[in-house]
Design a protein around this motif. Structure first.
Motif, PDB file in Angstrom:
ATOM      1  N   ARG A 192       5.780 -11.582   8.273  1.00 23.97           N
ATOM      2  CA  ARG A 192       5.379 -10.160   8.220  1.00 23.97           C
ATOM      3  C   ARG A 192       5.830  -9.533   6.908  1.00 23.97           C
ATOM      4  NH1 ARG A 192       7.450  -6.743  13.068  1.00 23.97           N
ATOM      5  NH2 ARG A 192       6.180  -5.046  12.235  1.00 23.97           N
ATOM      6  N   PHE A 193       7.034  -9.920   6.471  1.00 23.09           N
ATOM      7  CA  PHE A 193       7.555  -9.366   5.215  1.00 23.09           C
ATOM      8  C   PHE A 193       6.634  -9.732   4.043  1.00 23.09           C
ATOM      9  CE2 PHE A 193       9.729 -10.711   1.308  1.00 23.09           C
ATOM     10  CZ  PHE A 193      10.048  -9.457   0.800  1.00 23.09           C
ATOM     11  N   VAL A 194       6.239 -11.000   3.975  1.00 18.28           N
ATOM     12  CA  VAL A 194       5.408 -11.430   2.836  1.00 18.28           C
ATOM     13  C   VAL A 194       4.081 -10.667   2.856  1.00 18.28           C
ATOM     14  CG1 VAL A 194       4.188 -13.372   1.766  1.00 18.28           C
ATOM     15  CG2 VAL A 194       6.517 -13.684   2.628  1.00 18.28           C
ATOM     16  N   ASN A 195       3.491 -10.528   4.044  1.00 16.11           N
ATOM     17  CA  ASN A 195       2.219  -9.783   4.120  1.00 16.11           C
ATOM     18  C   ASN A 195       2.409  -8.329   3.684  1.00 16.11           C
ATOM     19  OD1 ASN A 195       0.663 -11.935   4.938  1.00 16.11           O
ATOM     20  ND2 ASN A 195       1.167 -11.638   7.106  1.00 16.11           N
ATOM     21  N   ALA A 196       3.533  -7.733   4.102  1.00 20.22           N
ATOM     22  CA  ALA A 196       3.799  -6.336   3.720  1.00 20.22           C
ATOM     23  C   ALA A 196       3.972  -6.223   2.206  1.00 20.22           C
ATOM     24  CB  ALA A 196       5.048  -5.829   4.439  1.00 20.22           C
ATOM     25  N   LEU A 197       4.681  -7.180   1.639  1.00 18.26           N
ATOM     26  CA  LEU A 197       4.925  -7.154   0.187  1.00 18.26           C
ATOM     27  C   LEU A 197       3.595  -7.209  -0.589  1.00 18.26           C
ATOM     28  CD1 LEU A 197       7.245  -7.256  -1.923  1.00 18.26           C
ATOM     29  CD2 LEU A 197       7.166  -9.733  -1.745  1.00 18.26           C
ATOM     30  N   LEU A 198       2.675  -8.056  -0.110  1.00 21.87           N
ATOM     31  CA  LEU A 198       1.378  -8.168  -0.788  1.00 21.87           C
ATOM     32  C   LEU A 198       0.638  -6.825  -0.731  1.00 21.87           C
ATOM     33  CD1 LEU A 198       0.087 -11.695   0.397  1.00 21.87           C
ATOM     34  CD2 LEU A 198       1.636 -11.138  -1.465  1.00 21.87           C
ATOM     35  N   GLN A 199       0.753  -6.169   0.422  1.00 18.35           N
ATOM     36  CA  GLN A 199       0.086  -4.864   0.555  1.00 18.35           C
ATOM     37  C   GLN A 199       0.764  -3.807  -0.301  1.00 18.35           C
ATOM     38  OE1 GLN A 199      -0.199  -4.721   5.042  1.00 18.35           O
ATOM     39  NE2 GLN A 199      -1.456  -2.960   4.452  1.00 18.35           N
ATOM     40  N   GLU A 200       2.093  -3.889  -0.382  1.00 14.06           N
ATOM     41  CA  GLU A 200       2.827  -2.879  -1.157  1.00 14.06           C
ATOM     42  C   GLU A 200       2.403  -2.894  -2.631  1.00 14.06           C
ATOM     43  OE1 GLU A 200       7.083  -3.314  -1.663  1.00 14.06           O
ATOM     44  OE2 GLU A 200       7.309  -1.217  -2.247  1.00 14.06           O
ATOM     45  N   MET A 201       2.090  -4.086  -3.133  1.00 13.80           N
ATOM     46  CA  MET A 201       1.685  -4.171  -4.553  1.00 13.80           C
ATOM     47  C   MET A 201       0.499  -3.244  -4.817  1.00 13.80           C
ATOM     48  SD  MET A 201       1.871  -8.237  -5.220  1.00 13.80           S
ATOM     49  CE  MET A 201       3.240  -9.166  -4.536  1.00 13.80           C
ATOM     50  N   VAL A 202      -0.445  -3.259  -3.878  1.00 17.13           N
ATOM     51  CA  VAL A 202      -1.653  -2.450  -4.067  1.00 17.13           C
ATOM     52  C   VAL A 202      -1.311  -0.963  -3.899  1.00 17.13           C
ATOM     53  CG1 VAL A 202      -3.995  -2.046  -3.200  1.00 17.13           C
ATOM     54  CG2 VAL A 202      -3.026  -4.366  -3.184  1.00 17.13           C
ATOM     55  N   LEU A 203      -0.494  -0.666  -2.863  1.00 16.13           N
ATOM     56  CA  LEU A 203      -0.167   0.738  -2.574  1.00 16.13           C
ATOM     57  C   LEU A 203       0.686   1.388  -3.674  1.00 16.13           C
ATOM     58  CD1 LEU A 203       0.754   0.381   1.235  1.00 16.13           C
ATOM     59  CD2 LEU A 203      -1.291   1.474   0.311  1.00 16.13           C
ATOM     60  N   ALA A 204       1.561   0.580  -4.309  1.00 19.20           N
ATOM     61  CA  ALA A 204       2.530   1.170  -5.256  1.00 19.20           C
ATOM     62  C   ALA A 204       2.123   1.005  -6.719  1.00 19.20           C
ATOM     63  CB  ALA A 204       3.904   0.528  -5.042  1.00 19.20           C
ATOM     64  N   LYS A 205       1.027   0.313  -6.944  1.00 18.95           N
ATOM     65  CA  LYS A 205       0.615  -0.064  -8.312  1.00 18.95           C
ATOM     66  C   LYS A 205       0.614   1.112  -9.304  1.00 18.95           C
ATOM     67  CE  LYS A 205      -3.291  -2.405 -10.462  1.00 18.95           C
ATOM     68  NZ  LYS A 205      -4.177  -1.653 -11.270  1.00 18.95           N
ATOM     69  N   ASP A 206       0.104   2.274  -8.847  1.00 25.63           N
ATOM     70  CA  ASP A 206      -0.097   3.396  -9.773  1.00 25.63           C
ATOM     71  C   ASP A 206       1.201   3.966 -10.337  1.00 25.63           C
ATOM     72  OD1 ASP A 206      -2.726   3.103  -9.511  1.00 25.63           O
ATOM     73  OD2 ASP A 206      -3.012   4.732  -8.060  1.00 25.63           O
ATOM     74  N   TYR A 207       2.327   3.632  -9.697  1.00 25.47           N
ATOM     75  CA  TYR A 207       3.613   4.168 -10.179  1.00 25.47           C
ATOM     76  C   TYR A 207       3.835   3.794 -11.649  1.00 25.47           C
ATOM     77  CZ  TYR A 207       8.587   5.334 -10.223  1.00 25.47           C
ATOM     78  OH  TYR A 207       9.810   5.882 -10.517  1.00 25.47           O
ATOM     79  N   LEU A 208       3.316   2.631 -12.059  1.00 22.60           N
ATOM     80  CA  LEU A 208       3.521   2.180 -13.446  1.00 22.60           C
ATOM     81  C   LEU A 208       2.484   2.751 -14.406  1.00 22.60           C
ATOM     82  CD1 LEU A 208       4.592  -1.559 -13.057  1.00 22.60           C
ATOM     83  CD2 LEU A 208       6.024   0.398 -13.632  1.00 22.60           C
ATOM     84  N   GLU A 209       1.577   3.557 -13.887  1.00 22.08           N
ATOM     85  CA  GLU A 209       0.598   4.269 -14.723  1.00 22.08           C
ATOM     86  C   GLU A 209      -0.107   3.336 -15.708  1.00 22.08           C
ATOM     87  OE1 GLU A 209       3.810   6.695 -15.936  1.00 22.08           O
ATOM     88  OE2 GLU A 209       3.120   8.448 -14.819  1.00 22.08           O
ATOM     89  N   GLY A 210      -0.492   2.156 -15.217  1.00 22.01           N
ATOM     90  CA  GLY A 210      -1.289   1.232 -16.024  1.00 22.01           C
ATOM     91  C   GLY A 210      -0.528   0.469 -17.089  1.00 22.01           C
ATOM     92  N   ILE A 233       8.525  -2.853   6.713  1.00 18.44           N
ATOM     93  CA  ILE A 233       7.306  -3.552   7.133  1.00 18.44           C
ATOM     94  C   ILE A 233       6.412  -2.623   7.953  1.00 18.44           C
ATOM     95  CG2 ILE A 233       6.427  -5.415   8.623  1.00 18.44           C
ATOM     96  CD1 ILE A 233       9.014  -7.010   7.801  1.00 18.44           C
ATOM     97  N   SER A 234       7.007  -1.908   8.929  1.00 20.26           N
ATOM     98  CA  SER A 234       6.122  -1.118   9.806  1.00 20.26           C
ATOM     99  C   SER A 234       5.438   0.015   9.062  1.00 20.26           C
ATOM    100  CB  SER A 234       6.827  -0.622  11.083  1.00 20.26           C
ATOM    101  OG  SER A 234       8.160  -0.430  10.867  1.00 20.26           O
ATOM    102  N   ALA A 235       6.104   0.612   8.056  1.00 16.03           N
ATOM    103  CA  ALA A 235       5.419   1.662   7.282  1.00 16.03           C
ATOM    104  C   ALA A 235       4.215   1.065   6.555  1.00 16.03           C
ATOM    105  CB  ALA A 235       6.387   2.280   6.275  1.00 16.03           C
ATOM    106  N   ILE A 236       4.429  -0.084   5.917  1.00 21.91           N
ATOM    107  CA  ILE A 236       3.334  -0.668   5.137  1.00 21.91           C
ATOM    108  C   ILE A 236       2.196  -1.124   6.054  1.00 21.91           C
ATOM    109  CG2 ILE A 236       2.716  -2.592   3.606  1.00 21.91           C
ATOM    110  CD1 ILE A 236       5.383  -2.138   2.222  1.00 21.91           C
ATOM    111  N   GLU A 237       2.550  -1.608   7.234  1.00 21.41           N
ATOM    112  CA  GLU A 237       1.479  -2.014   8.166  1.00 21.41           C
ATOM    113  C   GLU A 237       0.621  -0.822   8.583  1.00 21.41           C
ATOM    114  OE1 GLU A 237       3.661  -4.160  11.164  1.00 21.41           O
ATOM    115  OE2 GLU A 237       3.490  -6.070  10.063  1.00 21.41           O
ATOM    116  N   LYS A 238       1.194   0.380   8.441  1.00 21.08           N
ATOM    117  CA  LYS A 238       0.392   1.591   8.726  1.00 21.08           C
ATOM    118  C   LYS A 238      -0.255   2.131   7.439  1.00 21.08           C
ATOM    119  CE  LYS A 238       3.785   3.323  11.753  1.00 21.08           C
ATOM    120  NZ  LYS A 238       4.836   4.248  11.552  1.00 21.08           N
ATOM    121  N   GLY A 239      -0.118   1.391   6.351  1.00 25.32           N
ATOM    122  CA  GLY A 239      -0.722   1.821   5.087  1.00 25.32           C
ATOM    123  C   GLY A 239       0.121   2.838   4.340  1.00 25.32           C
ATOM    124  N   GLU A 240       1.427   2.929   4.691  1.00 20.24           N
ATOM    125  CA  GLU A 240       2.292   3.915   4.027  1.00 20.24           C
ATOM    126  C   GLU A 240       3.448   3.237   3.287  1.00 20.24           C
ATOM    127  OE1 GLU A 240       3.641   6.203   7.324  1.00 20.24           O
ATOM    128  OE2 GLU A 240       1.607   6.869   7.807  1.00 20.24           O
TER     129      GLU A 240
END
Ligand code: SF4
Length: 375
Positions: free
Chosen positions: A31-49, A286-293
């Motif tokens: 579950r952690f690995v799946n959450a981490l993969l999702q987090e990359m997409v959700l948090a990407k913009d923090y680095l502003e490209g 994990i549970s926050a990311i599984e909800k898309g947050e």
């Protein structure tokens, strides 16, 4: 240019001095690995490209994950952030995980840019390792470094801890000599500190572990500086030593104030405007990311906080702090404060402030004296 830090929050066994976030229960790894993969997409913009220059897998213990999982994480990182400008890709590993089989598997990541291993040796003596409740023994530490070298890893850093009450000065020198004889490229070395609420603090209070002695730590820090210098290592940061300019690019970028994105529970991020840090709890993460947050706290940085950060990190490095980079008023305030600090502890030349050998013993206290107060 920016860096990415991945926090892998699993360890085989709890070292008694540790205050990082980790779990010794491997139950949630998938579950952690799946959450981490999702987090990359959700948090990407923090680095502003920003273009990615370094990747660092730390923890916890990254090598507690299957290499197939490390590969999935790497592939996703590459597809989300792009690796075209990647200069350094480090994975932390503990000696007991670095079997011949695992090292061979890790080599599969070299085609994605993995070019550096950070091995948590801490000591080449069993008595010290037992004191710290490390999961490996001295023979495993030695074998792990040699195995990694034989497998073709050409940029290896090891961690060593000094100030352990079971280690006298002579044995500390032997530890360092062993490190030099292994011809590793880089060494990180920290004093054993007894952090609040750690198992070590508890054991010392109960009298089942010897207390840590500050004078011993100071003596061994001095020995560390002397021995590394004699053996061709440059102290480019208070706790970091490199041969032939092979500095840790990822860590150096922290000290240089570059942006970084931390992914995984408890990971910290910085983009010059703010700092943020993920929740330090696997299930909540994990549970926050599984909800898309994303579950993090954030602090917007004031100008004074920026300057104080540069003082705190810059002062620890050979590159120092350039007062000319600050506004004339702030630079003047710093110059006036410097007059109150023992002049044997620092050098100020052409507005560049660095610590002397003696000043390195008091780096944190000197930085704290220089910090600008909030208005
Ligand atoms: S292996 Fe590292 S992160 Fe894990 S408990 Fe030990 S010091 Fe902490």
């Amino acid at each position: 240019m920016a860096g990415i830090y991945i926090h892998i929050p699993f360890c085989k066994q709890a070292c008694n001095y540790c205050n990082f976030y980790f779990s010794t229960s491997p139950g949630n790894q998938d579950r952690f690995v799946n959450a981490l993969l999702q987090e990359m997409v959700l948090a990407k913009d923090y680095l502003e490209g920003e273009v990615i220059e370094t990747v660092y897998f730390g923890g916890g213990t990254p090598t507690q994950l299957r290499v197939s999982d490390l590969l999935r994480i790497t592939q996703k990182l590459q597809s989300v952030f792009g690796f075209h400008s990647l200069r350094e890709f480090t994975i932390e590993a503990n000696p007991d995980d670095l079997t011949a089989y695992k090292i061979n598997e890790l080599k599969s990541l070299q085609s994605f840019g993995l070019n550096r291993l950070s091995i948590g040796v801490q000591s080449f003596f069993d008595e010290d390792l037992r004191y710290m409740n490390r999961a490996h023994n001295a023979a495993e530490a030695l074998a792990a470094v040699k195995r990694a070298q034989d497998a073709g890893f050409q940029n290896i850093t090891i961690d060593l801890i000094y100030g352990t009450p079971t280690m006298d000065d002579e044995r500390w020198i032997q530890n360092l000599e062993t490190a030099f004889s292994l011809e590793v490229q880089h060494l990180s070395s920290y004093a054993l500190t007894v952090e609040p609420k750690t198992a070590l603090e508890n054991k010392i209070k109960k009298g089942v572990r010897l207390p840590v002695n500050e004078q011993q730590s100071a003596r061994q820090f001095q020995l560390l500086m002397n021995e590394t210098e004699t053996n061709g290592f440059e102290q480019y940061e208070i706790s970091n030593f490199a041969r032939d300019g092979q500095y840790a690019i990822h860590n150096t970028s922290y000290w240089m104030g570059k942006k970084y994105l931390g992914l995984g529970p408890s990971a910290h991020s910085y983009n010059r405007e703010s700092r943020r840090w993920n929740v330090a709890n696997n299930i909540n993460y994990i549970s926050a990311i599984e909800k898309g947050e994303l579950n993090f706290e954030e602090e917007k940085l004031t100008e004074h906080q920026h300057i104080n950060e540069q003082i705190m990190t810059g002062l620890r490095t050979k590159w120092g702090v350039y007062l000319g980079a600050f506004s004339p008023a702030h630079a003047d305030t710093l110059r006036v404060t410097l007059l109150t600090i023992d002049s044997r502890h620092y050098l100020l030349k052409n507005d560049l402030l660095t610590l002397t050998h003696e000043g390195k013993f008091f780096a944190d206290a000197i930085a704290a004296q220089l910090f600008l107060e909030e208005e």
